[in-house]
Design an enzyme around this catalytic site. Structure first.
Site, PDB file in Angstrom:
ATOM      1  N   CYS A 414       0.838  -1.195   0.000  1.00 27.23           N
ATOM      2  CA  CYS A 414       0.000   0.000   0.000  1.00 27.23           C
ATOM      3  C   CYS A 414       0.883   1.259   0.000  1.00 27.23           C
ATOM      4  O   CYS A 414       1.422   1.606  -1.032  1.00 27.23           O
ATOM      5  CB  CYS A 414      -0.972  -0.035   1.174  1.00 27.23           C
ATOM      6  SG  CYS A 414      -2.439   0.956   0.820  1.00 27.23           S
ATOM      7  N   HIS A 540      -3.490  -4.809   0.445  1.00 27.01           N
ATOM      8  CA  HIS A 540      -2.905  -5.346   1.686  1.00 27.01           C
ATOM      9  C   HIS A 540      -2.956  -6.882   1.678  1.00 27.01           C
ATOM     10  O   HIS A 540      -3.880  -7.470   2.238  1.00 27.01           O
ATOM     11  CB  HIS A 540      -3.678  -4.827   2.903  1.00 27.01           C
ATOM     12  CG  HIS A 540      -3.445  -3.387   3.188  1.00 27.01           C
ATOM     13  ND1 HIS A 540      -2.354  -2.936   3.894  1.00 27.01           N
ATOM     14  CD2 HIS A 540      -4.151  -2.286   2.852  1.00 27.01           C
ATOM     15  CE1 HIS A 540      -2.405  -1.611   4.000  1.00 27.01           C
ATOM     16  NE2 HIS A 540      -3.494  -1.194   3.370  1.00 27.01           N
ATOM     17  N   GLU A 542      -1.405  -8.853   3.387  1.00 22.60           N
ATOM     18  CA  GLU A 542      -1.231  -9.423   4.738  1.00 22.60           C
ATOM     19  C   GLU A 542      -2.549  -9.824   5.382  1.00 22.60           C
ATOM     20  O   GLU A 542      -2.544 -10.526   6.391  1.00 22.60           O
ATOM     21  CB  GLU A 542      -0.461  -8.452   5.634  1.00 22.60           C
ATOM     22  CG  GLU A 542      -1.199  -7.183   6.046  1.00 22.60           C
ATOM     23  CD  GLU A 542      -1.009  -6.006   5.093  1.00 22.60           C
ATOM     24  OE1 GLU A 542      -0.749  -6.248   3.893  1.00 22.60           O
ATOM     25  OE2 GLU A 542      -1.144  -4.848   5.530  1.00 22.60           O
TER      26      GLU A 542
HETATM   27  N1  GLN Z   1      -1.744   6.823   3.010  1.00 27.80           N
HETATM   28  C1  GLN Z   1      -1.893   6.100   1.786  1.00 27.80           C
HETATM   29  C2  GLN Z   1      -3.263   6.309   1.172  1.00 27.80           C
HETATM   30  O1  GLN Z   1      -4.171   6.718   1.818  1.00 27.80           O
HETATM   31  C3  GLN Z   1      -1.622   4.628   1.982  1.00 27.80           C
HETATM   32  C4  GLN Z   1      -2.575   3.967   2.900  1.00 27.80           C
HETATM   33  C5  GLN Z   1      -2.114   2.627   3.391  1.00 27.80           C
HETATM   34  O2  GLN Z   1      -0.944   2.297   3.323  1.00 27.80           O
HETATM   35  N2  GLN Z   1      -3.014   1.833   3.918  1.00 27.80           N
HETATM   36  O3  GLN Z   1      -3.442   6.057   0.015  1.00 27.80           O
END
Ligand code: GLN
Length: 566
Positions: A414, A540, A542
């Site tokens: 992400c 994600h 994970e």
């Molecule tokens: N801050 C970034 C976004 O909002 C990544 C978010 C995250 O890593 N979950 O896109």
């Protein structure tokens, strides 16, 4: 689809038991068919007892005996969900397929069992009051005085009934917090009423407690447990099983004492010592105390015993790995045990899959800004997890650069993917001031930005892309080799996206697009083909890894760390 192919923990290893024997109590089953069974798990003495893990491990044991288990969590705090809570306060926010932002215990539930969870499976006081007040405003209560009993407790009970809908034999509901918390009372009251409604034979109360060890006296103390059970009994709940967290083994004397004062049979006083190496030993540790026998006997469930081969395999592989690698996790909440929980668990799963002991080096992104090589040069792999806000971003960009330039396998999750894109744009594609608008809203080269169609939503309520989205993998990418199939589903939680205005420019500079959302043409995976293994994913992964079914990308990342180990 990979998501659907996750091996179930008990696949092919059990003869499906007849569901459950009807309990047949004369005044029982007023509301229930006697087939559905309910377990309520409470905690006493202190928080952080590992109640979530105990619940998950019990779920795993019952699943091994052929029962269809579903777990859910009731959280007494007033937040509507943990989505807005800081990781400092609450640890990781765990995201489900349906996009629900939930308590991290749901991560344990999904890792230990195969039941599908939805937003129905995490209830907070905030949601309960939201529902009650909504009804009150609509006039649904027809002028009645709205009260905790029955209106609040009714909403909680409805959720217990709803949790048992569908294909499930046993519903395990864990109550967050500690007995004695004011916020927890309506939940306990609802559970008490619920047991009365469905019949006591169909309900089991399990209380987790702590036996503190007093060094000076050289003994474990039972008084706090006695008092927390007394508090439960005051509300009208008599636990059937007592799970005692302890650093020292319990003597028979202590079991007898706890049995006597807590009104629980001696054999239902269960010892839960700290596990040696891994949380995945817990199902076996609890099995050694026959907890599953107690549960099926109490609930009158016909579910044959199981040898737990799946879990023995997991533990055996964990304990005697043949290889070793060191992975650096470069993040912002590095000192917090729980902030990247699922990431650390997924790394462990990937270690199991590769017969490898993975030593995780936690690196604070701000610490490496001065001299990245000092912290990163000896690593076999670098992982940057998700995150929000700009603290530590420059350090993370340096880590991504170091991995790229030194051929160290890189895995960005992400935010870790967005960081990789910024780094590549700046240092390979020559867009020196490239950035994400999250960190620099005025950047001339917003390679990561909020999409036009989301902008309106974002200013209004900060909408995120949440939950499972499809992704189509590119031919011959690292990703398609890992997954072994073209179409996958992965869970998202972010606002910002790869800005497609820069797609051609970055591709020309050598970036590979490893996967795209086929519905909205959003870039979901970036890779660097010249590198041994360099993958950034907008999602994600994970949240979809299990101890005996490591997520393919994590498994591949660790495999490459091993392969390119210097
Ligand atoms: N801050 C970034 C976004 O909002 C990544 C978010 C995250 O890593 N979950 O896109």
């Amino acid at each position: 689809m990979w998501l659907k192919c996750l091996p179930r923990l008990h696949r092919g290893e059990l003869n499906r038991a007849p569901r459950v024997a009807a309990s047949g109590h004369p005044w029982n089953n007023q509301f229930s068919d006697g087939l559905m069974k309910y377990i309520f798990i409470t905690g006493g003495v202190v928080s952080s007892l590992g109640k979530g893990l105990t619940s998950a491990a019990l779920g795993a044991l019952l699943e091994q005996r052929g029962l269809k288990v579903r777990l859910q969590k009731f959280d007494p705090y007033l937040n509507v969900d943990p989505g807005t809570m800081s990781p400092f306060q609450h640890g990781e926010v765990y995201v489900l397929n349906d996009g629900a932002e939930t308590d991290l215990d749901l991560g344990h539930y999904e890792r230990f069992t195969s039941g599908d969870l939805t937003r129905q499976n995490n209830l907070t006081s905030g949601q309960v009051y939201e529902t009650v007040l909504g009804k009150e405003r609509r006039g649904d209560y027809l002028g009645a005085t709205v009260q905790v009993i029955p209106h609040v407790t009714d909403v909680i009970k409805e959720r217990i009934y709803a949790g048992s809908s569908g294909d499930v034999d046993v519903l395990i509901t864990e109550l967050g917090g500690t007995i004695g918390d004011i916020e927890g009372l309506p939940f306990l009251e609802a559970m008490r009423q619920f047991a009365l409604e469905v019949g006591r034979d169909d309900v089991l109360f399990l209380h987790c407690t702590l036996l503190p060890y007093l060094k000076a006296a050289g003994e474990l103390k039972t008084k706090p447990s006695q008092q927390s059970v007394a508090k439960l009994r005051e509300i009208g709940i008599q636990p059937h099983i007592l799970v005692c967290r302890t650093e020292q083994p319990m003597t028979n004397e202590m079991r007898k004492k706890l049995s006597l004062f807590c009104n629980v049979p001696v054999k239902a006083v269960i010892e839960e010592m700290d596990v040696e190496t891994s949380i995945y030993e817990l199902p076996l540790a609890l099995k050694a105390e026959d907890i599953d026998d107690l549960v099926v006997a109490h609930l009158k469930v016909d579910a044959p015993d199981n040898d737990m081969k799946v879990w023995h395999d997991v533990v055996r592989r964990l304990k005697a790995p043949s290889h070793k690698v060191e992975i650096g996790v470069v993040g912002k909440y590095i000192e917090l045990q729980d902030a990247y929980k699922s990431v650390y668990e997924s790394i462990t799963h990937a270690g199991i899959a590769n017969d490898t002991n993975v030593r995780v080096i936690r690196i604070d992104a701000e610490d490496i800004e001065e001299d990245p090589a000092k912290h990163l040069a000896s690593l076999n792999g670098i992982l940057i997890p998700g995150g929000f806000g700009d603290r530590g971003t420059e350090g993370k960009i340096l880590a991504a650069k170091f991995a790229r330039e030194n051929n160290i396998p890189y895995f960005g999750l992400c935010l870790g993917m967005q960081i990789a894109v910024v780094e590549f744009a700046r240092h390979v594609a020559g867009l020196e001031d490239a950035n994400s608008t999250e960190f620099d809203p005025k950047t001339q080269n917003p390679v990561i930005d909020i999409m036009e169609d989301q902008k309106d939503l974002t200013t209004k309520g900060g909408n995120m892309r949440l939950g499972a989205c499809p992704c189509e993998l590119a031919a011959d990418s690292f990703s398609i080799h890992a997954y072994g199939e073209k179409n996958i589903m992965e869970r998202h939680r972010h606002r910002y996206e790869f800005n497609n205005t820069y797609l051609d420019q970055l591709k020309e500079a050598g970036l590979r697009i490893g996967g795209v959302n086929p519905e909205r043409q959003l870039v979901e995976i970036i890779e660097i083909p010249e590198h041994p293994w360099y993958v950034g994913v907008q999602f994600h992964p994970e949240f979809q890894s299990k101890p005996n079914a490591a997520h393919p990308l994590f498994a591949n990342f660790i495999a490459s760390a091993l392969k390119y180990k210097k």
